[in-house]
Design a protein around this motif. Sequence first.
Motif, PDB file in Angstrom:
ATOM      1  N   HIS A 201       0.818  -1.213   0.000  1.00 27.89           N
ATOM      2  CA  HIS A 201       0.000   0.000   0.000  1.00 27.89           C
ATOM      3  C   HIS A 201       0.854   1.265   0.000  1.00 27.89           C
ATOM      4  CE1 HIS A 201       0.919  -0.227   4.318  1.00 27.89           C
ATOM      5  NE2 HIS A 201       0.622   1.050   4.377  1.00 27.89           N
TER       6      HIS A 201
ATOM      7  N   ASP B  87      -0.899   7.546   8.486  1.00 27.00           N
ATOM      8  CA  ASP B  87      -1.892   6.479   8.283  1.00 27.00           C
ATOM      9  C   ASP B  87      -1.264   5.273   7.596  1.00 27.00           C
ATOM     10  OD1 ASP B  87      -3.936   7.895   9.485  1.00 27.00           O
ATOM     11  OD2 ASP B  87      -4.767   8.656   7.600  1.00 27.00           O
ATOM     12  N   ARG B  88      -0.428   5.517   6.593  1.00 29.56           N
ATOM     13  CA  ARG B  88       0.221   4.402   5.890  1.00 29.56           C
ATOM     14  C   ARG B  88       1.195   3.676   6.810  1.00 29.56           C
ATOM     15  NH1 ARG B  88      -0.256   7.814   1.124  1.00 29.56           N
ATOM     16  NH2 ARG B  88       1.699   8.914   1.593  1.00 29.56           N
TER      17      ARG B  88
ATOM     18  N   ARG C  44       0.976   3.522  10.068  1.00 28.15           N
ATOM     19  CA  ARG C  44       0.161   2.796  11.042  1.00 28.15           C
ATOM     20  C   ARG C  44      -0.298   1.452  10.460  1.00 28.15           C
ATOM     21  NH1 ARG C  44      -3.423   6.400  11.661  1.00 28.15           N
ATOM     22  NH2 ARG C  44      -2.533   7.458  13.495  1.00 28.15           N
ATOM     23  N   GLU C  45      -0.658   1.442   9.194  1.00 31.64           N
ATOM     24  CA  GLU C  45      -1.075   0.183   8.557  1.00 31.64           C
ATOM     25  C   GLU C  45       0.079  -0.802   8.490  1.00 31.64           C
ATOM     26  OE1 GLU C  45      -3.184  -1.411   4.417  1.00 31.64           O
ATOM     27  OE2 GLU C  45      -3.259   0.718   4.949  1.00 31.64           O
TER      28      GLU C  45
ATOM     29  N   ASN D  50       0.283  -4.545  10.434  1.00 25.04           N
ATOM     30  CA  ASN D  50       0.576  -5.776   9.697  1.00 25.04           C
ATOM     31  C   ASN D  50       1.925  -6.381  10.076  1.00 25.04           C
ATOM     32  OD1 ASN D  50      -1.566  -6.452   7.508  1.00 25.04           O
ATOM     33  ND2 ASN D  50      -1.394  -4.222   7.470  1.00 25.04           N
TER      34      ASN D  50
END
Length: 328
Positions: A212, A294-295, A297-298, A302
């Motif tokens: 992402h 936000d990226r 945090r993702e 994971n």
Amino acid sequence: MASVFAQPATPPGDTKEQIVQVYALQAGHLTLPERFFVNPASDTARKTVPSLAFLIQHHNTETNETTRILLDLGLRRNVERYPEPIQRHIDTRQPLTTDPDVTKSLAAGGLTPDDIDYVIYSHVHWDHVGEPRDFQRSRFVVGNGALALLSGSSSSLRGSHSFFESDLLPQDRTIELRNPYERDSPEPQSEPVKKPAPGKVDFDRAWTSYGHLPRVLDIFGDLSVLIVDAPGHLPGHINILARTGPTTNVYLAGDACHDRRIMRKERAIGEWHDAEGHICCIHGDKKMAEQTIDRIRELEVNGVEVIFAHDVEWEENERNKGRFFGSS
């Protein structure tokens, strides 16, 4: 939890994944007034945090060559060598310590600046640039837009921390990455373009997407070290995603976030008014900084380990004491 980025890192036919070693380096501490970084915060709350640097070692098993990269150089050991505007800013960041600096931390593990092939700057704020003149044989790598900041030709940024040195880097040993937002215009080629072999460092590879993450640069061509475009904080701000094992990755997040409470959504990014009444933020573009967070945090959700440059929570975790270069 296994990482979402645990797919094979080498071309089909290879039996070994390429991984790298990542070590933290102490490179000074400074004290941050919390109201400039998180909201809400009291006017008197202050926190002393590290300015971490990182050593990345990539070993090419085919050529038996080791490439050593530093991400950031932390604080300059002699603060009197900063320009006067930065010295005035440093007065607001006390207590501040510069011992050990990055060269002393390298020496703890048996290396000198001459052993470093590349110094990559996450960005060119004063508390990350250290003392480049120590690294006489290293090449310096900065994100796109960083040289305009250093030359003073970029758009102005508010805040006493945003003062830059035009003579910071040696011109003949400095690489500015290509603009990650501009696609290469295809031109007819009389002969096929020879691509660099996997395992050989090349900062002119094409920006691509990965998972992402919309813009990454695979500098070795083997997915072991990805430079990640991380917009929001400062023009040219970049991070690194490094593969440290078959299912483990470390994300070195620079100044994408200054306080883990923001990552946990317990606090928001701080703002303040300057003497002229303008709204200021530690990030040049707050909205883009929030998207970058936000990226990140993702990634963390994971299973990717995330370490920020001023990550006092990571530094104080006993489990990480042995992850500093040269520690027993």
